[in-house]
Scaffold this motif. Structure first.
Motif, PDB file in Angstrom:
ATOM      1  N   ARG A   1       0.845  -1.191   0.000  1.00  0.00           N
ATOM      2  CA  ARG A   1       0.000   0.000   0.000  1.00  0.00           C
ATOM      3  C   ARG A   1       0.884   1.245   0.000  1.00  0.00           C
ATOM      4  O   ARG A   1       1.719   1.424   0.888  1.00  0.00           O
ATOM      5  CB  ARG A   1      -0.947   0.017   1.194  1.00  0.00           C
TER       6      ARG A   1
ATOM      7  N   ASP B   1      -0.830  -1.057  -4.535  1.00  0.00           N
ATOM      8  CA  ASP B   1      -2.080  -0.316  -4.370  1.00  0.00           C
ATOM      9  C   ASP B   1      -1.707   1.129  -4.050  1.00  0.00           C
ATOM     10  O   ASP B   1      -1.287   1.435  -2.939  1.00  0.00           O
ATOM     11  CB  ASP B   1      -2.895  -0.939  -3.232  1.00  0.00           C
TER      12      ASP B   1
ATOM     13  N   ALA C   1       0.031   2.414   6.012  1.00  0.00           N
ATOM     14  CA  ALA C   1       0.609   2.204   4.689  1.00  0.00           C
ATOM     15  C   ALA C   1       1.962   1.516   4.779  1.00  0.00           C
ATOM     16  O   ALA C   1       2.605   1.485   5.834  1.00  0.00           O
ATOM     17  CB  ALA C   1       0.767   3.542   3.968  1.00  0.00           C
ATOM     18  N   ASP C   2       2.403   0.983   3.651  1.00  0.00           N
ATOM     19  CA  ASP C   2       3.744   0.412   3.563  1.00  0.00           C
ATOM     20  C   ASP C   2       4.755   1.453   3.106  1.00  0.00           C
ATOM     21  O   ASP C   2       5.913   1.433   3.537  1.00  0.00           O
ATOM     22  CB  ASP C   2       3.750  -0.749   2.554  1.00  0.00           C
TER      23      ASP C   2
END
Length: 366
Positions: free
Chosen positions: A9, A32, A89-90
């Motif tokens: 993400r 994403d 989030a990543d």
């Protein structure tokens, strides 16, 4: 099958080209991506041509495989919403000036304290340890500062910018590489980290691979600049009817071309056979090549050079690429129907993965 970054993400707070180009590539790989735009939208929505407001061609070509959300970071509620998004989030990518990022609470220290597994990537004009750290930067400025524009002057003429957004796109590619490396590191350690991608240093390092040249040695063994690349004769060569690109590189290549042109005497000279002498006499070799190529048409030379296994190509116009038989065969240009812009040409990712393919899952968001 999903792309290699499926499940990653990314919160994308970038605008213009460098950041959006990087996050589009990551999106092509399956990530994403949520594009967070200012209230007025990404500035690159405006430049045309376009069929409808805020959907210019350059924006369409840098923002596929993303969703979009508009936030006004002057408002505390919107800043809080963005912070919440980043917390899960990543990857977080931005190209804000660092002082502005700190004022908005979007600096690396703040966000990594909240999300220790975050990959925080800041695309900046100049490295933050140097005296230029607060200067604004765009592609033209970096081409000038990095030495790119001056290279043109060395080949004859005035300093000029490359007719493509080379600094932005190169920086974007470095960002993709760094983010993927940091994701791999996190898979081994469980820890996130901050990444700084400075445009100036990126382009200086990019150019100096070959152009550091004699300055590589201490004391210097000559000046800067790779002589073959800077030769004033290094350009598409004129034939009897148009131009072609040809690159005899080895002794065998030069021997083959000169022999085909009826100049066996040149083919046997040390300037052709010796690696060192070819490098020292490249101007002479290019001048001779230019003379030879004038004797036949482009089609005749391209056929002969292909037979001789000498690297060559026609000088295509941009429009020609859409009809190029190789690019048609591999499907680089896809005719697709955008949900709001109608039928458009989409340039797919050129990268092929055998098990986790890159795909166009979404078109640039309205």
């Amino acid at each position: 099958m999903e792309g290699p970054l499926a499940g990653v993400r990314i919160i994308d707070l970038t605008t213009v080209i460098a950041g959006p180009y990087a996050t589009q590539i990551l999106g092509d790989m399956g990530a994403d991506v949520l594009k967070v735009e200012p209230a007025g939208g990404d500035i690159m929505r405006a430049p045309g041509p376009s069929r409808s407001p805020e959907m210019g061609a350059a924006f369409l070509n840098c923002n596929r495989n993303k969703d979009s959300l508009r936030l006004d970071l002057r408002q505390q509620a919107d800043r809080d919403r963005l912070t919440e998004l980043v917390a899960s989030a990543d990857v977080f990518v931005h190209n804000m000036r660092m002082n502005a990022a700190r004022r908005a609470g979007l600096d690396a220290q703040t966000l990594l304290e909240r999300n220790p597994k975050l990959i925080y990537c800041a695309i900046v004009g100049f490295g933050q340890d140097g005296p230029y750290r607060d200067r604004p930067a765009y592609d033209d400025v970096i081409q000038a500062a990095s030495g790119w524009a001056e290279l043109t002057a060395r080949t004859g003429g005035e300093p000029r910018y490359a007719p493509t957004i080379v600094a932005d796109k190169t920086t974007g590619l470095f960002a993709v590489s760094a983010i993927n490396a940091a994701l791999f590191s996190r898979s081994q350690t469980g820890r996130g980290q901050a990444i700084e991608i400075p445009m100036f240093e990126t382009m200086a390092s990019f150019l100096m691979v070959e152009h550091l040249s004699g300055l590589t040695f201490v004391p210097p063994d000559g000046g800067s600049g790779y002589s073959r690349i800077l030769s004033r004769h290094r350009r598409p060569f004129k034939t009897a009817d148009s131009y072609i690109g040809v690159m005899p590189y080895t002794a065998a290549h030069w021997n083959a071309v000169f022999s085909a042109a009826g100049r066996a005497d040149w083919a046997k000279e040390a300037a052709t056979i010796s690696n060192r002498e070819r490098a020292e006499r490249i101007e002479t070799l290019y001048e001779r090549l230019a003379t030879c190529l004038l004797e036949k048409t482009s089609a005749e030379w391209l056929a002969a050079l292909e037979e001789l296994q000498v690297p060559s190509a026609p000088v295509n116009a941009l429009d020609d690429l859409l009809e190029d038989p190789h690019l048609q065969a591999v499907g680089l240009f896809e005719k697709v129907t955008h949900p709001t812009e109608g039928e458009i040409i989409n340039v797919r990712s050129p990268i092929r993965f055998s098990g986790t393919p890159t795909t166009t899952r979404k078109f640039a968001p309205k």
